[in-house]
Design an enzyme around this catalytic site. Sequence first.
Site, mmCIF file in Angstrom:
data_model
loop_
_atom_site.group_PDB
_atom_site.id
_atom_site.type_symbol
_atom_site.label_atom_id
_atom_site.label_comp_id
_atom_site.label_asym_id
_atom_site.label_seq_id
_atom_site.Cartn_x
_atom_site.Cartn_y
_atom_site.Cartn_z
ATOM 1 C CE1 TYR A 188 15.756 -31.801 -19.744
ATOM 2 C CE2 TYR A 188 14.782 -33.122 -21.501
ATOM 3 C CZ TYR A 188 15.875 -32.776 -20.727
ATOM 4 O OH TYR A 188 17.077 -33.387 -20.938
ATOM 5 C CG ASN A 190 12.718 -33.798 -24.713
ATOM 6 O OD1 ASN A 190 11.882 -33.424 -23.889
ATOM 7 N ND2 ASN A 190 13.299 -34.975 -24.640
ATOM 8 C CE LYS A 191 9.086 -34.063 -21.763
ATOM 9 N NZ LYS A 191 9.348 -34.017 -20.337
ATOM 10 C CB THR A 192 4.747 -29.358 -26.801
ATOM 11 O OG1 THR A 192 4.205 -28.837 -25.584
ATOM 12 C CG2 THR A 192 4.461 -30.852 -26.886
#
Length: 391
Positions: A188, A190-192
């Site tokens: 997604y 905003n994930k790493t």
Amino acid sequence: MSDLPFLPFALPEIGEEEIAEVVDTLRSGWVTTGPKAKRFEEDFAAFLAGADAAPLHAIAVNSATAGLHLALEALGIGPGDEVITTTHTFTATAEVVRYLGADVMLVDIDPATLNIDPALVEAAITPRTKAIIPVHYAGLAADMPALLAIARRHGLKVVEDAAHALPTTCRGALVGTLGSDATVFSFYANKTITTGEGGMVVTRDAELARRVKVMRLHGINRDAFDRFTSKTPSWYYEVVAPGFKYNLTDIAAALGIHQLRRARAFRQRRAQIAERFNTAFANLPLLLPPAAQPGDLHAWHLYVVRLSDEASANRDRFIERLFALGVGASVHYIPLHQHPYWRERYALSAERFPHSQRAYERMASLPIYSKMSDADVERVVDAVRGALATR
Ligand SMILES: *Cc1c(COP(=O)(O)O)cnc(C)c1O
């Protein structure tokens, strides 16, 4: 109050390689699941397993939510079954259990780690319990040795929600290789690492992998790219189950191929930011985030502080003050037991989850992402100090 542009809570880091790969995909004529999704899957399995000979299957999907749904479906979770997970997570972790008509048993966290408490998992097991979904909260590994031992003792399946955990290690081994039935990663925004929307199911179980692949694309036993490239007639396929539409596009996979190559460098930068925060906040009325076990990697997807009793602001005021100082912040999570659907469906009360509830009331997530400059990091430090200095 600040002349500088607002510093958002999260931002992806997309480079020229990602952009060129997406353009190449667009020009190639094959935009949905195809060669790039396949390459991303191979690269992902190699990233986790390295030279490990044991086969690791990586199956690309269009979200972690889809991946969790497919993993539980492949494990045969259905009506009458119970699945145990943490109340301190995003609703996706639990909603997939409801998709399958099974019931969710929420349990509290260990306040030291903010991860699911294995003792409470064991206490929540009933004759109907079929699976456990641990979440590696913020990128810190859950106590997998304890959880896997409980699962073995009681004959339960384990599906790890690794949405925060790329890369995270537990006793030196990467999450994704720990011996659970399946592990699910999120890409997604905003994930790493990000593909905009996307996810990956990882498993060593060849049968589970086969089922996930079939159910990811309408229950069809050959995917579109196989049909396009193989010698048997391209028009022929068989539907063997009422599957879903959960495949990852090549446009998204093009991003993923390059994001994955940078995953370790991204983590390194976030770890550096976390270290700076830990030093800068040491004397403030804050409980700092729990650290990984010595020698283990924390993915540092989130940097979560908890306000002490002696802080001059409560959590809501603290976040308002940060915003006024031009710094975004968030809360991870409003526990599931607080949301109307979960509260009413299972008649839950906050008293049953004292550690999650207390953490929630005091917690704030600060910006921590690789695109932050050193000056951005110092702005967060100054804003946190300022927000806590105000009376
Ligand atoms: C983001 C997230 C998910 C869902 O990931 P998607 O790829 O957006 O479906 C699931 N669980 C946790 C803990 C998350 O943070």
